[in-house]
Design a protein around this motif. Structure first.
Motif, PDB file in Angstrom:
ATOM      1  N   TYR A   1       0.852  -1.205   0.000  1.00  0.00           N
ATOM      2  CA  TYR A   1       0.000   0.000   0.000  1.00  0.00           C
ATOM      3  C   TYR A   1       0.882   1.247   0.000  1.00  0.00           C
ATOM      4  O   TYR A   1       1.908   1.311   0.685  1.00  0.00           O
ATOM      5  N   SER A   2       0.523   2.281  -0.767  1.00  0.00           N
ATOM      6  CA  SER A   2       1.312   3.517  -0.824  1.00  0.00           C
ATOM      7  C   SER A   2       0.450   4.728  -0.502  1.00  0.00           C
ATOM      8  O   SER A   2      -0.758   4.736  -0.760  1.00  0.00           O
TER       9      SER A   2
ATOM     10  N   GLU B   1       6.313  10.257  -1.288  1.00  0.00           N
ATOM     11  CA  GLU B   1       5.496   9.050  -1.383  1.00  0.00           C
ATOM     12  C   GLU B   1       6.205   7.889  -0.694  1.00  0.00           C
ATOM     13  O   GLU B   1       7.409   7.675  -0.890  1.00  0.00           O
TER      14      GLU B   1
ATOM     15  N   SER C   1       5.698   3.595   0.640  1.00  0.00           N
ATOM     16  CA  SER C   1       4.910   2.366   0.503  1.00  0.00           C
ATOM     17  C   SER C   1       5.198   1.460   1.695  1.00  0.00           C
ATOM     18  O   SER C   1       6.283   1.521   2.286  1.00  0.00           O
TER      19      SER C   1
ATOM     20  N   ASP D   1      -3.978  10.153   1.746  1.00  0.00           N
ATOM     21  CA  ASP D   1      -4.301   9.446   0.501  1.00  0.00           C
ATOM     22  C   ASP D   1      -5.655   9.926   0.015  1.00  0.00           C
ATOM     23  O   ASP D   1      -6.586  10.079   0.818  1.00  0.00           O
TER      24      ASP D   1
END
Length: 585
Positions: free
Chosen positions: A499-500, A511, A513, A570
């Protein structure tokens, strides 16, 4: 000879002149440039005692200035007036123990600065003697006024610096309150505000004119929305405040996070107008998210300003004030704010200025008797600063102006003009060329100050927001992979490896992950699970290994909290908050 004079080879000689008798007792002539220097303390002990002098020579009754014949080896003249001035200056420093700031004043480099508040010092004539034997002659000697020129002045602000971020839902009145505070403290004059008011009236935006003191962008003025974090400053008797005006619109939350990361104190602005408070406090409003982000950014104290109390729908109504307060309080307590120590509620009107500098009129608002906003800020206890630590400053922004200029808040340590620092993660050595604290040029800056630093040795293109300026002997940690404890606040589905999201840590937005889920942490007992989880969901706490797309400057939270807190976002929402436990690589 018949004639008294004899002519010999064209010369007339007086043969009857008295015979020349030399004075063998006269003192030896010594030129002033060959005068013997004064003996040191060690030499003075080994030298023989001075020979006894005649009464006429030792008598201090003569009032005439000293002549060059008085300059004997036993009593030499002062070499130069600078030496004597330096001696006196050093003695004054020892006696008075004057602090650096008082000695150096506030001038810049190369200024001729006078000691003792720029008063001219009388420096005695170089020929004057300072011994007791020549006391009367010193009084009679002419005095020459000279300016004592010292090296570059040490110039730094003396008041405590506090960074205040204004947060809250869009149109709550954050920029208007900031503009009103600047006017009340004399940072914006009446003529400038009248000009803003005229321009705003021409655009049918009369009530926006105060916000234009902070919203300087043309786009911000036309739309009435703050986009960038506005900067301004004002002073009280005890403190120097930097205003950080954060945008309230949900599209610009990343900018708000950047502003909150620089703040020591947050002001949550609430609109008391019917309908506006409810819109801001509902699930989609920014009141909740901004308060949570401020707490995540490390803000310890929150002042809740319930604004627009003068609105016709409110009219300083105590019931409306209490209604807003009672709805906010449970949520703020849930975030971790202590109502007794960390929270302050107060009513105000940004447009009229009531409740900001002067107390609200007792006729309009008899039910509130607390301090107004600015005096409350002034009376707050001093904050803990990391003065003794190595210098560290996350870079918020940069621009080019006859060199590379970076902006940010000093988190720890001090920096001085001419000092060598390091830009991380590039590891570029730079030299501090100029320093500004807010808009004032200084020679050194300390923790808590919002500064601009002009650097030599690096191009503007080689620096980005989120880079860190630090001491080369004790640098901060850098890495791409780190372990963190993460609290999932709001996420519809599950989170598992791969998941990032976007990580906001101090001034960095990078960013990241999820590389691996290590364990879950029980909320009540704080115990870690022994089995590795396959996923985490909303309201759970997990320790996970995260990998960033680029190299990030950070520190473990326990070592340096300001560099170890982060937020995960997000799809335009804040989904989690966390703290760095360990930097892996």
């Amino acid at each position: 000879m018949e004639n008294e004079s004899l002519q010999f080879s064209g010369l007339n000689l007086n043969v009857n002149a008295p015979t020349f008798v030399p004075n063998i007792n006269a003192a030896a002539f010594v030129p002033t440039f060959l005068a013997r220097p004064e003996p040191t303390a060690c030499e003075a002990q080994t030298l023989p005692p001075k020979p006894a002098m005649d009464t006429a020579e030792s008598s201090p009754t003569t009032d005439a200035p000293l002549s060059t014949s008085d300059a004997s080896p036993n009593n030499p003249p002062v070499d130069s007036w600078e030496d004597e001035a330096d001696k006196e200056h050093a003695e004054d420093l020892k006696v008075n123990k004057v602090s650096e700031q008082e000695i150096n004043g506030v001038g810049g480099e190369g200024n001729a600065i006078l000691r003792d508040n720029d008063e001219e010092k009388d420096v005695e004539d170089p020929e004057a003697e300072s011994d007791g034997e020549g006391a009367a002659d010193v009084e009679a000697a002419p005095k020459i006024k000279k300016k004592i020129v010292k090296g570059p002045a040490e110039n730094k602000s003396k008041k405590e610096h506090i960074n205040v971020v204004f947060i809250g839902h869009v149109d709550a009145g954050k920029s208007t309150i900031g503009g009103q505070i600047m006017f009340l403290t004399g940072m914006v004059d009446k003529r400038t505000l009248e000009k803003y008011e005229k321009e705003a009236r021409e655009k049918n935006r009369e009530s926006w004119y105060l916000s234009w003191a902070l919203d300087t962008n043309l786009e911000e003025r036309e739309k009435g929305k703050t986009v960038e974090v506005g900067h301004a400053s004002f002073e009280t008797e005890k403190k120097h405040f930097t205003i950080l005006d954060a945008p309230g619109h949900k599209s610009f939350v990343p900018n708000m996070i950047s502003g909150a990361s620089q703040a020591d104190l947050a002001v949550l602005v609430i609109s008391a107008r019917k309908g506006e408070f409810e819109t801001g406090f509902e699930k989609g409003g920014q009141t909740r998210e901004h308060a949570m982000l401020a707490k995540t950014a490390g803000v310890k104290h929150l002042i809740v300003l319930i604004n627009k109390m003068d609105d016709p729908t409110v009219n300083w109504d105590e019931e409306r004030y209490n209604e807003c307060k009672e709805k906010l309080l449970p949520y703020l307590k849930k975030l971790g704010f202590n109502p007794l120590k960390d929270l302050t509620f107060m009513p105000c009107s940004g447009l009229t200025g009531a409740g900001l500098k002067e107390p609200v009129d007792s006729k309009a608002c008899p039910w509130y008797s607390g301090l107004p906003f600015i005096p409350l800020l002034d009376d707050m206890p001093p904050l803990l600063r990391f003065i003794d630590r190595p210098f560290i400053m996350p870079i918020v922004d940069k621009y080019k102006d006859m060199g590379t200029v970076v902006l940010g808040k000093v988190e720890a340590g001090e920096a001085r003009k001419g000092q060598t620092l390091l830009v991380l993660p590039n590891k570029t050595p730079v030299v501090v060329d100029q320093l500004w604290s807010d808009e004032d040029e200084v020679t050194s800056v300390g923790p808590g100050e919002n500064v601009k630093i002009k650097l030599k040795g690096v191009e503007e293109e080689d620096i980005s927001s989120g880079f860190v300026l630090c001491d080369p002997t004790n640098t901060c940690k850098t890495g791409r992979i780190f372990d963190a404890q993460v609290v999932i606040l709001e996420h519809k589905s599950i989170i598992c490896a791969g998941y990032s999201a976007v990580c906001h840590i101090h001034t960095v937005a990078e960013e990241v992950s999820v590389k691996a889920l290590i364990c879950l942490v029980d909320k009540k007992t704080n115990e870690k699970s022994k089995v590795r989880p396959r996923f985490v969901k909303q309201d759970q706490i997990a320790i996970m290994r995260l990998e960033a797309a680029g190299v990030i400057c950070m520190e473990p939270f326990k070592d340096f909290p300001q560099m170890g807190r982060f937020t995960l976002r997000d799809e335009g929402r804040t989904i989690a908050i966390g703290k760095v436990l360990k930097v892996i690589e």
